[in-house]
Enzyme design. Structure first.
Site, PDB file in Angstrom:
ATOM      1  N   TYR A  54      40.726  45.120  40.718  1.00 31.32           N
ATOM      2  CA  TYR A  54      40.764  45.373  42.155  1.00 31.32           C
ATOM      3  C   TYR A  54      41.482  46.681  42.452  1.00 31.32           C
ATOM      4  O   TYR A  54      42.710  46.762  42.490  1.00 31.32           O
ATOM      5  CB  TYR A  54      41.474  44.227  42.885  1.00 31.32           C
ATOM      6  CG  TYR A  54      40.870  42.856  42.656  1.00 31.32           C
ATOM      7  CD1 TYR A  54      39.539  42.692  42.279  1.00 31.32           C
ATOM      8  CD2 TYR A  54      41.644  41.705  42.829  1.00 31.32           C
ATOM      9  CE1 TYR A  54      38.996  41.440  42.070  1.00 31.32           C
ATOM     10  CE2 TYR A  54      41.099  40.444  42.622  1.00 31.32           C
ATOM     11  CZ  TYR A  54      39.785  40.318  42.239  1.00 31.32           C
ATOM     12  OH  TYR A  54      39.255  39.074  42.025  1.00 31.32           O
ATOM     13  N   HIS A 139      38.552  37.120  33.098  1.00 30.14           N
ATOM     14  CA  HIS A 139      37.848  37.629  34.273  1.00 30.14           C
ATOM     15  C   HIS A 139      36.429  38.072  33.917  1.00 30.14           C
ATOM     16  O   HIS A 139      36.239  39.047  33.183  1.00 30.14           O
ATOM     17  CB  HIS A 139      38.636  38.799  34.859  1.00 30.14           C
ATOM     18  CG  HIS A 139      38.238  39.168  36.251  1.00 30.14           C
ATOM     19  ND1 HIS A 139      38.670  40.328  36.874  1.00 30.14           N
ATOM     20  CD2 HIS A 139      37.456  38.534  37.161  1.00 30.14           C
ATOM     21  CE1 HIS A 139      38.176  40.377  38.100  1.00 30.14           C
ATOM     22  NE2 HIS A 139      37.423  39.293  38.288  1.00 30.14           N
TER      23      HIS A 139
END
Length: 323
Positions: A54, A139
Site C-alpha cells: 500500500y 499477501h
C-alpha cells in the site's frame, strides 16, 4: 474483543483498512491520513490492517506514526508479507500503474521464501516503528502457491511458535486458495477481500463454511468492492477497475431498495458482510476522518429484515445471508 481463531489476538467487529492512507488512487497529506486514523480511534476501532504494497510502504509509515503514543496493548495491527520493497536507482515516475499515487522509489519483488517472510516482516516493523505486529498475512500468493505453502507458511508458523507474532494467515481476493489454507494449514485467520459482498457471495460456497467448521476466523475486506457499493454511479470502480454495466445496474437497484427501507446501500453492504457467523471483523477502507465516521455510522445502522426479503424477491441477492 473477539479472539482470532485459537490465538490470543483480539479484534472488534469493525476494523480500519489502511490502503487508502497509502495514497490509493489519489494523494492525501500526512495530516489527512493521521486524522483518519485518529477518527477511527475515536469511534472505538482498535484493529488496523496495512501492507508494504500500500503506497510502497507509505501506509505502514503513516499508520505507525498515527498510532504512536497510544498504549500498545490496546490495539491490534496486521501487516502482510510476500512483496519485498527494493529501492530503484534514480527517478522512475509514479506508482499509479499499481494503484497508488506515490513516487516509484521502490519496486515490489515477490518473495514467499522463509527468508523473504522474515526480511519482509523486519522491514515492516521498521516502517511502522513497532517492535511487534499482532497478525501477519501471506499477501496475494495466487501465482506463488508452491513457495507460499512450502516455505512462507512454515516460516509464519515458526514466528508464531516463537511468540514473534500472535496470529498468522493469508489475505487474498479469491476463495479457492484461502479455502486450501483453512483446510491444509493451522492458520488462525484468513482475510478475504471482495468475495463476500452484496455483489459477490463466492466465499459462502466453501470458504466460510470450512472456516466456521475449523474455528478459523474470517476478516472481510472490500465490503464495497473497491467503490461500487459505496456510491454506485457511472465510472465507479469494481475490484479496482471500471465497473461493468451489469454490475452497476444491479448496485443501483440495490441502492433503490435500500432507500425504500430507510437505509443506505453502504449500511446494507457492511451489514451483509458482518452477519455471517464465520466473520469476525469487517475492514472499512477509509482515507479521511469523514469517511471513517460515515463507515462507523453506517455499520451501527440496523438494516430491516424487509430489505433483505425484497432484495431476494427481486433476484438481487441469493437465499444465503441476513434475514
Amino acid at each position: 474483543m473477539t479472539a482470532l481463531g485459537r490465538s490470543g489476538v483480539g479484534t472488534g467487529p469493525l476494523g480500519f483498512g489502511a490502503a487508502g492512507i497509502g495514497n490509493l488512487y489519489t494523494p492525501l497529506s500526512d495530516e489527512q491520513a493521521h486524522e483518519a486514523v485518529r477518527a477511527a480511534w475515536e469511534r472505538g476501532i482498535r484493529y488496523f490492517d496495512t501492507a508494504p504494497h500500500y503506497g510502497l510502504g507509505l501506509s505502514e509509515r503513516r499508520l505507525g506514526a498515527a498510532l504512536r503514543g497510544h498504549d500498545r496493548s490496546r490495539y491490534t495491527v496486521s501487516t502482510k508479507v510476500g512483496r519485498l520493497l527494493e529501492p530503484v536507482d534514480g527517478p522512475a515516475g509514479d506508482d499509479l500503474a499499481n494503484g497508488f499515487a506515490v513516487p516509484a522509489t521502490h519496486r515490489r519483488v515477490w518473495d514467499f521464501s522463509a527468508d523473504g517472510v522474515r526480511r519482509g516482516l523486519e522491514a515492516s516493523l521498521a516502517r511502522l516503528g513497532l517492535d511487534r505486529v499482532d497478525v501477519v498475512y501471506l499477501h496475494d500468493p495466487d501465482d506463488h502457491a508452491g513457495q507460499a505453502f512450502r516455505e512462507g507458511y512454515p516460516a509464519l508458523e515458526e514466528l508464531r511458535a516463537q511468540g514473534v507474532v500472535g496470529a498468522i494467515g493469508a489475505g487474498m481476493n479469491q476463495t479457492e486458495m484461502l479455502t486450501r489454507f483453512v483446510r491444509d494449514t493451522d492458520v488462525d485467520v484468513v482475510l478475504c477481500a471482495g468475495r463476500y459482498t452484496l455483489l459477490d457471495q463466492s466465499a459462502a460456497d466453501e470458504l466460510l463454511p470450512e472456516a466456521a467448521a475449523r474455528g478459523v476466523s474470517v476478516v472481510i475486506g472490500g465490503a464495497f468492492n473497491s467503490g461500487l457499493l459505496a456510491d454506485p454511479a457511472p465510472g465507479s470502480t469494481y475490484d479496482y477497475a471500471r465497473a461493468p454495466r451489469q454490475l452497476l445496474e444491479r448496485a443501483l437497484r440495490l441502492k433503490e431498495v435500500a432507500g425504500r427501507h430507510g437505509v443506505t446501500l453502504r449500511a446494507a453492504a457492511l451489514a451483509f458482510c458482518s452477519a455471517h457467523p464465520a466473520v469476525t471483523t469487517v475492514l472499512a477502507g477509509a482515507r479521511s476522518a469523514a469517511e471513517v465516521h460515515d463507515c462507523a455510522d453506517q455499520f451501527a445502522t440496523p438494516v430491516p429484515a424487509a430489505f433483505w426479503q425484497e432484495a431476494r424477491d427481486l433476484g438481487l441477492l441469493p437465499g444465503a445471508g441476513p434475514s
